[in-house]
Design an enzyme around this catalytic site. Structure first.
Site, short mmCIF file in Angstrom:
data_model
loop_
_atom_site.label_atom_id
_atom_site.label_comp_id
_atom_site.label_asym_id
_atom_site.label_seq_id
_atom_site.Cartn_x
_atom_site.Cartn_y
_atom_site.Cartn_z
CE1 TYR A 146 7.21 2.81 43.17
CE2 TYR A 146 7.94 0.70 42.35
CZ TYR A 146 7.57 1.51 43.40
OH TYR A 146 7.58 1.01 44.68
CE LYS A 195 -3.42 7.04 53.67
NZ LYS A 195 -3.60 6.40 54.99
CG ASP A 227 -3.40 3.17 56.47
OD1 ASP A 227 -4.35 2.76 55.76
OD2 ASP A 227 -3.46 4.23 57.12
CG ASP A 251 7.85 -2.44 45.12
OD1 ASP A 251 8.25 -3.61 45.13
OD2 ASP A 251 8.63 -1.45 45.15
CG ASP A 255 9.27 -7.04 48.98
OD1 ASP A 255 9.06 -7.60 47.88
OD2 ASP A 255 10.37 -6.56 49.31
C1 IPM Z 1 10.05 -5.58 42.34
C2 IPM Z 1 11.30 -4.80 42.59
C3 IPM Z 1 11.38 -3.69 41.56
C4 IPM Z 1 10.15 -2.83 41.71
C5 IPM Z 1 12.64 -2.85 41.64
C6 IPM Z 1 13.88 -3.69 41.54
C7 IPM Z 1 12.64 -1.74 40.63
O1 IPM Z 1 11.31 -4.30 43.88
O2 IPM Z 1 9.92 -6.18 41.26
O3 IPM Z 1 9.20 -5.60 43.22
O4 IPM Z 1 10.06 -2.04 42.62
O5 IPM Z 1 9.24 -3.00 40.92
MG MG Z 2 9.71 -4.95 45.09
#
Ligand code: IPM
Ligand code: MG
Length: 360
Positions: A146, A195, A227, A251, A255
């Site tokens: 990133y 990985k 994975d 990230d 989620d």
């Molecule tokens: C998070 C979000 C951010 C990231 C985005 C909005 C840039 O997805 O905080 O997880 O990927 O870090």
């Molecule tokens: Mg995110």
């Protein structure tokens, strides 16, 4: 004590949920004899609309002058909002990446907990969810893909995009140390996710984590390929205590972990540097589809405020008073729409704030 807090309401449901978090913090202040000193700044789309950029240098300075930052959420509907017609460095998310880097917030803590009262919302089979789970995802936040060099070029008429993934050993070491420190306060297990069967950056990651682990003989360390980890999170989430991983893997896995709890509206997060300073925000996004309707769940933001009290201000008792109020409100059967189930009482965002204030 006086708590100097910069608030970033942001976009979408951000202003509503920050409003409820302030209500709860104000009650904590009255009850425990503190003074909350808030300064609001713009970030994301809200800042683009006023200043033409997602984060101004003045906003960064204001954040730096505070003890902590409490953030709502940023961003809009990527298919509809005009913010996403702008070049990438001027879009809402660029503000978030910029503040993380400017404040050196390399350690991102994302707890994923299955709340007993909300176990029914867990999408996993009951035989798996019955074991419960409580994990902390430690995501490296200021390095890797990133923040590496990126560009899009054209070679012989063919468009080509390049993103670079770099980590140096110091970046890995400092997040690993934080991960092991946190594991020491929990169930003393670290799963380092990489990985390493493909990537050099992962092989370095693994070696540095092994070095750091030598200083923590009480902590059990295991390595898992990303994975496989994605599978294990739905197969047997109870096996995890601290998951330690790099930026992009964290990230994605965070989620996934939040979805597995079935209640992303409940999950807090903290982003820390190597001082007591931190940025605290809910794990969920700005939910533009329900913005302004007073139906969002403010609990993730309120629990983020509790993390702020604990990690930045060392106010454990005050943090617990918020966490207990949340447990109590769930026991009492109150739910916002996202976590609603039969037999419970559905409440609005501001009602949820009021109910929590009553329980502090
Ligand atoms: C998070 C979000 C951010 C990231 C985005 C909005 C840039 O997805 O905080 O997880 O990927 O870090
Ligand atoms: Mg995110």
């Amino acid at each position: 004590m006086e708590l100097k807090i910069t608030c970033i309401p942001g976009d979408g449901i951000g202003p509503e949920i920050i409003g409820e978090a302030k209500k709860v913090l104000d009650k904590v202040a009255v009850k425990y004899g503190h003074v909350m000193n808030y300064t609001d700044v713009l970030m994301g789309g809200a800042s683009i609309d006023v200043h033409g950029v997602p984060l101004t240098d003045e906003a960064i300075e204001t954040a730096k002058a505070a003890d902590a930052v409490l953030m709502g959420s940023i961003g809009g509907d990527t298919t509809k909002s005009p913010w996403y017609q702008l070049p990438p460095h001027l879009r809402p998310e660029a503000g978030l990446l910029k503040i993380r880097k400017a404040l050196n917030l390399f350690a991102n803590l994302r707890p994923a907990v299955l709340y007993e009262e909300l176990a029914g919302a867990c999408p996993l089979k009951e035989e798996i969810s019955a074991a419960g789970f409580d994990m902390m995802i430690m995501r490296e936040l200021t390095g890797g893909l990133y923040f590496g060099e990126r560009k899009t070029i054209e070679e012989n008429g063919v468009r080509k995009a390049i993103d670079t993934l770099t980590y140096d050993e110091n970046e890995i070491r400092r997040i690993a140390i934080k991960g092991f420190d946190i594991a020491m306060k929990r169930r003393k297990k670290v799963t380092s996710v990489d990985k390493a069967n493909v990537l050099d950056s992962s092989r370095l990651w693994r070696n540095v984590v092994i070095e750091v682990a030598k200083d923590y003989p009480e902590v059990t360390l295991e390595h898992m390929l990303v994975d496989n980890c994605a599978m294990q999170l739905v197969k047997d989430p109870a096996q995890f205590d601290v998951i330690l991983t790099e930026n992009m893997f964290g990230d994605i896995l965070s989620d996934e972990a939040s979805m597995v709890t079935g209640s992303i509206g409940m999950l807090a997060s903290a982003s820390l540097n190597d001082t007591k300073f931190g940025l605290y925000e809910p794990s969920h996004g700005s939910a533009p589809d329900i913005a302004g309707q007073n139906i969002a769940n403010p609990i993730a933001t309120i629990l983020s405020a509790a993390m702020m009290l604990r990690y930045t201000f060392d106010l454990d008792k005050e943090a617990e008073s918020i966490e207990n109020a949340v447990k109590q409100v769930l026991k009492d059967g109150y739910r916002t729409g996202d976590i609603m189930s039969e037999g419970c009482t559905k409440v609005s965002c501001s009602q949820m704030g009021d109910l929590l204030v009553e329980r502090i």
